[in-house]
Each structure stands twice: as structure tokens, then as C-alpha cells.
Design a protein around this motif. Structure first.
Motif, PDB file in Angstrom:
ATOM      1  N   ILE A 146      -8.513  29.658  -8.268  1.00 31.91           N
ATOM      2  CA  ILE A 146      -8.280  28.775  -7.120  1.00 31.91           C
ATOM      3  C   ILE A 146      -7.540  29.542  -6.040  1.00 31.91           C
ATOM      4  CG2 ILE A 146      -7.154  26.668  -6.338  1.00 31.91           C
ATOM      5  CD1 ILE A 146      -7.502  25.584  -9.178  1.00 31.91           C
ATOM      6  N   HIS A 147      -8.175  29.671  -4.862  1.00 36.19           N
ATOM      7  CA  HIS A 147      -7.587  30.454  -3.779  1.00 36.19           C
ATOM      8  C   HIS A 147      -7.614  29.728  -2.435  1.00 36.19           C
ATOM      9  CE1 HIS A 147      -7.584  33.799  -6.574  1.00 36.19           C
ATOM     10  NE2 HIS A 147      -8.876  33.590  -6.810  1.00 36.19           N
ATOM     11  N   SER A 148      -8.104  28.499  -2.381  1.00 33.20           N
ATOM     12  CA  SER A 148      -8.204  27.808  -1.093  1.00 33.20           C
ATOM     13  C   SER A 148      -7.956  26.314  -1.272  1.00 33.20           C
ATOM     14  CB  SER A 148      -9.599  28.015  -0.483  1.00 33.20           C
ATOM     15  OG  SER A 148     -10.586  27.316  -1.235  1.00 33.20           O
ATOM     16  N   TRP A 149      -7.707  25.659  -0.132  1.00 35.05           N
ATOM     17  CA  TRP A 149      -7.497  24.216  -0.142  1.00 35.05           C
ATOM     18  C   TRP A 149      -8.742  23.489  -0.649  1.00 35.05           C
ATOM     19  CZ3 TRP A 149      -4.767  20.043  -0.304  1.00 35.05           C
ATOM     20  CH2 TRP A 149      -5.301  18.835   0.143  1.00 35.05           C
ATOM     21  N   THR A 150      -9.902  23.954  -0.247  1.00 32.89           N
ATOM     22  CA  THR A 150     -11.139  23.319  -0.689  1.00 32.89           C
ATOM     23  C   THR A 150     -11.272  23.363  -2.197  1.00 32.89           C
ATOM     24  OG1 THR A 150     -12.221  23.921   1.390  1.00 32.89           O
ATOM     25  CG2 THR A 150     -13.650  23.340  -0.462  1.00 32.89           C
ATOM     26  N   GLU A 151     -10.900  24.483  -2.796  1.00 35.30           N
ATOM     27  CA  GLU A 151     -10.992  24.602  -4.250  1.00 35.30           C
ATOM     28  C   GLU A 151      -9.979  23.709  -4.956  1.00 35.30           C
ATOM     29  OE1 GLU A 151     -12.561  29.216  -4.522  1.00 35.30           O
ATOM     30  OE2 GLU A 151     -10.413  28.805  -4.335  1.00 35.30           O
ATOM     31  N   VAL A 152      -8.764  23.586  -4.407  1.00 31.91           N
ATOM     32  CA  VAL A 152      -7.761  22.697  -5.002  1.00 31.91           C
ATOM     33  C   VAL A 152      -8.226  21.251  -4.966  1.00 31.91           C
ATOM     34  CG1 VAL A 152      -5.432  21.755  -4.732  1.00 31.91           C
ATOM     35  CG2 VAL A 152      -5.807  24.198  -4.502  1.00 31.91           C
ATOM     36  N   HIS A 184       3.521  26.669 -13.645  1.00 34.48           N
ATOM     37  CA  HIS A 184       2.322  27.284 -13.059  1.00 34.48           C
ATOM     38  C   HIS A 184       1.636  26.316 -12.086  1.00 34.48           C
ATOM     39  CE1 HIS A 184       2.841  30.729 -15.470  1.00 34.48           C
ATOM     40  NE2 HIS A 184       2.332  30.262 -16.602  1.00 34.48           N
ATOM     41  N   ILE A 185       1.573  25.050 -12.472  1.00 30.17           N
ATOM     42  CA  ILE A 185       0.969  24.040 -11.600  1.00 30.17           C
ATOM     43  C   ILE A 185       1.746  23.930 -10.290  1.00 30.17           C
ATOM     44  CG2 ILE A 185       0.648  21.538 -11.315  1.00 30.17           C
ATOM     45  CD1 ILE A 185      -1.543  22.693 -12.929  1.00 30.17           C
ATOM     46  N   CYS A 186       3.076  23.856 -10.379  1.00 26.56           N
ATOM     47  CA  CYS A 186       3.892  23.729  -9.172  1.00 26.56           C
ATOM     48  C   CYS A 186       3.777  24.954  -8.277  1.00 26.56           C
ATOM     49  CB  CYS A 186       5.351  23.479  -9.548  1.00 26.56           C
ATOM     50  SG  CYS A 186       5.721  21.743  -9.886  1.00 26.56           S
ATOM     51  N   ALA A 187       3.691  26.138  -8.887  1.00 23.22           N
ATOM     52  CA  ALA A 187       3.532  27.350  -8.086  1.00 23.22           C
ATOM     53  C   ALA A 187       2.251  27.286  -7.258  1.00 23.22           C
ATOM     54  CB  ALA A 187       3.524  28.573  -8.994  1.00 23.22           C
ATOM     55  N   LEU A 188       1.201  26.733  -7.843  1.00 23.86           N
ATOM     56  CA  LEU A 188      -0.051  26.573  -7.101  1.00 23.86           C
ATOM     57  C   LEU A 188       0.084  25.500  -6.024  1.00 23.86           C
ATOM     58  CD1 LEU A 188      -3.162  27.146  -6.809  1.00 23.86           C
ATOM     59  CD2 LEU A 188      -3.475  25.193  -8.356  1.00 23.86           C
ATOM     60  N   LEU A 189       0.619  24.340  -6.389  1.00 23.19           N
ATOM     61  CA  LEU A 189       0.720  23.240  -5.437  1.00 23.19           C
ATOM     62  C   LEU A 189       1.633  23.590  -4.262  1.00 23.19           C
ATOM     63  CD1 LEU A 189       0.925  20.162  -7.843  1.00 23.19           C
ATOM     64  CD2 LEU A 189      -1.083  21.169  -6.744  1.00 23.19           C
ATOM     65  N   ASP A 190       2.653  24.412  -4.511  1.00 22.49           N
ATOM     66  CA  ASP A 190       3.543  24.845  -3.432  1.00 22.49           C
ATOM     67  C   ASP A 190       2.791  25.552  -2.314  1.00 22.49           C
ATOM     68  OD1 ASP A 190       5.890  23.843  -4.443  1.00 22.49           O
ATOM     69  OD2 ASP A 190       6.529  25.707  -5.388  1.00 22.49           O
ATOM     70  N   ARG A 191       1.695  26.185  -2.656  1.00 25.35           N
ATOM     71  CA  ARG A 191       0.923  26.928  -1.655  1.00 25.35           C
ATOM     72  C   ARG A 191       0.132  26.009  -0.726  1.00 25.35           C
ATOM     73  NH1 ARG A 191      -2.564  30.381  -5.551  1.00 25.35           N
ATOM     74  NH2 ARG A 191      -3.791  30.628  -3.628  1.00 25.35           N
ATOM     75  N   PHE A 192      -0.156  24.797  -1.172  1.00 24.82           N
ATOM     76  CA  PHE A 192      -1.071  23.950  -0.409  1.00 24.82           C
ATOM     77  C   PHE A 192      -0.492  22.598   0.000  1.00 24.82           C
ATOM     78  CE2 PHE A 192      -3.698  26.693  -3.148  1.00 24.82           C
ATOM     79  CZ  PHE A 192      -4.459  27.327  -2.181  1.00 24.82           C
ATOM     80  N   PHE A 193       0.659  22.226  -0.554  1.00 27.04           N
ATOM     81  CA  PHE A 193       1.216  20.901  -0.257  1.00 27.04           C
ATOM     82  C   PHE A 193       2.657  21.009   0.214  1.00 27.04           C
ATOM     83  CE2 PHE A 193      -2.199  20.116  -3.250  1.00 27.04           C
ATOM     84  CZ  PHE A 193      -2.848  19.021  -2.684  1.00 27.04           C
TER      85      PHE A 193
END
Length: 322
Positions: A146-152, A184-193
Motif C-alpha cells: 500500500i503506497h497511495s490513498w487510493t490503495e488505502v 503497524h496499522i497506525c504507522a500506515l494510517l498516519d501517512r494518510f489521515f
């Protein structure tokens, strides 16, 4: 006087003087200040009937609402994580997370997500979208891709402007949701939210809850104005103090869900107890729409319920880093 006896012509200010004396020509300098106008009610009717000649101004209640909305819309320079927690189940924890997410998403221009981190097949997605076929488990499986908002967004469902990430619905699998996986989930969500609201489980000792508390920027403790509901909320604060989360506990907002209440219970004493132990206390009144346990819609709530939710959202936004 000049040699001819006439006064010399006045000197013209330099261009630099023009710039400094006149100031910038922006909207604040050019537009005449207008008195605030009422948005509804008899005050608005008078304003329209007189063509704007008579402006009674907004009511005190409307002024207060505008101030609360201004607080809710406080900008952020980094993501902010809000944990919603309670030792006891059945006190409205998921409902509070749901309502806070809806209010924040509706009145802010940034991205808000609510995450169901309940290890016991949580119901948050059912209350918001009814869509739980794709869950946090699938997101964990595909994190590296997962590398983009669309993918999230393929892993979330949408309730208005609120993004919803459902919990695993198979109890046998949900036990595997650990502290490390939550991080790990929060690290990802921090990038987009910008705002991440976590509906945590009812226990305080399971691994995912440990991760939730460690990463939380602010905390909501949910209880009820009953003997067991208030007692368990108080024990939640005790546990936080005893396990190294004193700062989180003292800055927590306690929410009392008033679906269950009794004239035999001194609600004033309960409120006073939590006001002495936390940053603030909010009471969410009984609401027929919430009592059904079905899909939550802000437009179907009673006005007093909405007022309580706005105050809660403003209190949480007061701690945003700007």
C-alpha cells in the motif's frame, strides 16, 4: 513663503510613503465590517423581512455553537490519535467512537478515520456502514503493497465523509490482533489521515489495547451514570494511573452514556467525582435513535444529543497540535 509671495506647492509623498501609510489593499482593509447575521429562527426572519435593515444578530446559543464549531475545525500539523476505552462493555463505547467520528468528519476539511480495534468481533462498522467484508486483517496482510490513498481506501468503507476500518469478524482470528500489528496499522494510517479514532476493546490487558494506549495522543473513557457503569469507568482511570499512563488519564475526557439511568443514583456526585479526576465530563442523553442499536445517522438525533457531541468534539480538538 516663496519669493513671489505664494505658498510652495505641497510636497508629494514618495512611493515608499504611499506603501507604508496606505497599508496593503486586502479584504480586511477594503471591506466594511458587517455585524454577524443570525442563521435561523425569528432573528433570521426579521433580517429578511426588513431587507437587512434590522439585524437582531445571532442568539447567544448560536454564538456559542459557532464558537464550538470553530474549536472543532482547529487545524492540525500532524496526525492525532484518539483512543476510546472502557473496562466494561455495554456502556456505549462503540457508539461514542461512532458519533465522534461522524461529527469530526462532517465539520473538518481533512481526513478522519475510525478504526475498530476490538479483539472480539467489534460492531463499529455495523453501526456506520454495515460493510465489514474487508477488515483490518486484510489491511495487515497487504501493508507492504500500500503506497497511495487510493490503495488505502480499498480497505475502508465510507459513512458520509468518515472512513471506517472494520475489525476482524471471526473471533478465532481476531485474537491475533497484537500490539505490534496495531502499531503497524497506525504507522500506515498516519501517512494518510489527520485524525485516527480507535474503538478499543473492553479489556485493558490484551496486547492490542497496550498498543492503543501507547500511541494515543488523547483518551476518552466511557462510563454510565449507574453503580456499575461509573464504578468501572473509575477503575479504568485507576488502572491507567497504576500502569504508567497518568498523563493520559489526567487529560482524559470522561463520557457518561445516559441510556441507562435511575432516580436512585446521584448523577451530580458521579459527575463531580470524574470532574476531579479528568479534564472534562460530557453526558450524552438518552436518544431513541441510538437506543435501537442500528445504523447511526446524525440527522436523526435529538438536538440535545447533537449539542453534547459537538462539545465532546470541541474538547478533543482543543488538544490538537497546531
Amino acid at each position: 513663503m516663496s519669493p513671489t509671495g505664494s505658498s510652495p506647492p505641497p510636497s508629494r509623498p514618495s512611493r515608499e510613503d504611499d506603501r507604508t501609510a496606505g497599508g496593503e489593499l486586502n479584504a480586511d482593509a477594503i471591506l466594511r465590517e458587517r455585524a454577524p447575521e443570525p442563521a435561523a429562527g425569528w432573528r433570521r426572519a426579521v433580517l429578511r423581512a426588513t431587507g437587512g435593515l434590522v439585524n437582531p444578530g445571532p442568539s447567544p446559543a448560536e454564538i456559542e455553537r459557532r464558537e464550538i464549531l470553530h474549536r472543532i475545525r482547529k487545524p492540525l500539523i500532524r496526525s492525532h490519535r484518539i483512543a476510546v476505552s472502557s473496562i466494561k462493555g455495554g456502556v456505549g463505547k462503540t457508539t461514542v467512537a461512532t458519533l465522534l467520528g461522524l461529527v469530526m468528519a462532517e465539520h473538518r476539511g481533512d481526513r478522519v478515520i475510525v478504526l475498530d480495534a476490538n479483539p472480539d468481533a467489534g460492531t463499529l462498522a455495523d453501526r456506520l456502514t454495515g460493510e465489514s467484508s474487508v477488515t483490518v486483517r486484510e489491511l495487515l496482510r497487504d501493508l507492504d503493497r500500500i503506497h497511495s490513498w487510493t490503495e488505502v481506501s480499498r480497505y475502508t468503507s465510507l459513512a458520509g465523509r468518515l472512513q471506517v476500518l472494520a475489525s476482524e469478524q471471526d473471533p478465532a482470528s481476531s485474537d491475533a490482533f497484537s500490539r505490534e500489528e496495531y502499531q503497524h496499522i497506525c504507522a500506515l494510517l498516519d501517512r494518510f489521515f489527520n485524525i485516527i479514532i480507535t474503538d478499543s476493546g473492553t479489556g485493558l490487558v490484551h496486547s492490542a489495547m497496550e498498543g492503543t494506549l501507547k500511541l494515543a495522543d488523547s483518551l476518552i473513557v466511557v462510563g454510565a451514570p449507574t453503580v456499575d457503569g461509573a464504578g468501572r469507568a473509575s477503575k479504568t482511570l485507576d488502572w491507567l494511573l497504576a500502569h504508567g499512563h497518568s498523563a493520559l488519564a489526567s487529560e482524559a475526557v470522561v463520557v457518561l452514556s445516559c441510556d441507562r439511568t435511575s432516580h436512585d443514583v446521584d448523577r451530580g456526585r458521579i459527575r463531580q467525582h470524574f470532574e476531579s479526576r479528568s479534564r472534562a465530563v460530557i453526558e450524552i442523553p438518552h436518544d431513541p435513535h441510538l437506543a435501537t442499536g442500528g445504523r447511526v445517522e446524525l440527522g436523526r438525533l435529538r438536538p440535545e444529543t447533537v449539542d453534547a457531541l459537538y462539545r465532546l468534539a470541541a474538547l478533543m480538538a482543543d488538544r490538537f497540535v497546531t
